[in-house]
Design an enzyme around this catalytic site. Sequence first.
Site, PDB file in Angstrom:
ATOM      1  N   CYS A  74       0.824  -1.214   0.000  1.00  9.42           N
ATOM      2  CA  CYS A  74       0.000   0.000   0.000  1.00  9.42           C
ATOM      3  C   CYS A  74       0.855   1.260   0.000  1.00  9.42           C
ATOM      4  CB  CYS A  74      -0.943  -0.009   1.192  1.00  9.42           C
ATOM      5  SG  CYS A  74      -0.113  -0.106   2.800  1.00  9.42           S
TER       6      CYS A  74
ATOM      7  N   HIS B  59      -2.188   1.599   7.296  1.00 11.76           N
ATOM      8  CA  HIS B  59      -2.450   1.393   5.869  1.00 11.76           C
ATOM      9  C   HIS B  59      -2.317   2.712   5.123  1.00 11.76           C
ATOM     10  CE1 HIS B  59      -4.082  -0.592   2.346  1.00 11.76           C
ATOM     11  NE2 HIS B  59      -5.075   0.266   2.263  1.00 11.76           N
TER      12      HIS B  59
ATOM     13  N   ASN C   3      -7.920   3.826  -2.549  1.00 12.77           N
ATOM     14  CA  ASN C   3      -7.300   2.644  -1.951  1.00 12.77           C
ATOM     15  C   ASN C   3      -6.610   1.817  -3.035  1.00 12.77           C
ATOM     16  OD1 ASN C   3      -6.551   0.844   0.018  1.00 12.77           O
ATOM     17  ND2 ASN C   3      -8.619   0.157   0.514  1.00 12.77           N
TER      18      ASN C   3
END
Length: 333
Positions: free
Chosen positions: A138, A276, A300
């Site tokens: 990520c 994240h 995302n």
Amino acid sequence: MTSAIFLAMLCLGMALPSPAPDPILDVEWQKWKIKYGKAYSLEEEGQKRAVWEDNMKKIKLHNGENGLGKHGFTMEMNAFGDMTLEEFRKVMIEIPVPTVKKGKSVQKRLSVNLPKFINWKKRGYVTPVQTQGRCNSCWAFSVTGAIEGQMFRKTGQLIPLSVQNLVDCSRPQGNWGCYLGNTYLALHYVMENGGLESEATYPYEEKDGSCRYSPENSTANITGFEFVPKNEDALMNAVASIGPISVAIDARHASFLFYKRGIYYEPNCSSCVVTHSMLLVGYGFTGRESDGRKYWLVKNSMGTQWGNKGYMKISRDKGNHCGIATYALYPRV
């Protein structure tokens, strides 16, 4: 079963039988497996089905409560339906937030005339949503997204950059590839390396590999980067005046894992611990501004079937909800 037999089974490493599946969900279970390409051994099938059913119950309970006005967002079953929350949290490792020395973060004069809505995706600054898959990358998606936006601002060209280049090559700066990475260290790599390849020349593989960066394929470079002060006013100013910003949030919750749409608010979210990395691409509000339903718009890296086509709205001006302003930075190009 007596407690003695139960303890004996645990000591011997024997698995307890999975609860009987709900036959009403048989068709839905089969459709879900086909949709996401899931295949299990006979032993796994019962265990995974039990986890999936438990997650399905939580999702339906949440959405029922949402219909009564308890929540401001909905949840939906997705590719993570066979994961327990404990398994998910093993992947959501706490990201070390660098200590920024005084004078190293940007503190531009806050504008009183900021736009009420910003969406850099609509302005062409943002590449399509991708899927990080089995690799905990990520951080690399967040960094490439921030650089892509600044390169578009400078050149007018939106070119997807290589996440794999960062995964493979930023270990000397302190990153750990698919295990764990830090956006700050990834930006250090790009600056010290003198360039970053494009997705076209160095495609994503969802796994660690040896570094094969080629200077002749360099597509983007940065001259430095700036930290945004850890408050939402500064973050709003940055995203309005600069473009997409690399951020991180506390994502250790089932509500995040199965988020679908609406303004995300999780009472158990930390404003200090982040796990994240994502890309902040805008902000706004729903209804009337006085209603207070303000949000941050974030991209995302869990594919388009997660959230609202890969995007999420997070509560804004709610005490740095989920740590959205705790670790924000952007590149200079």
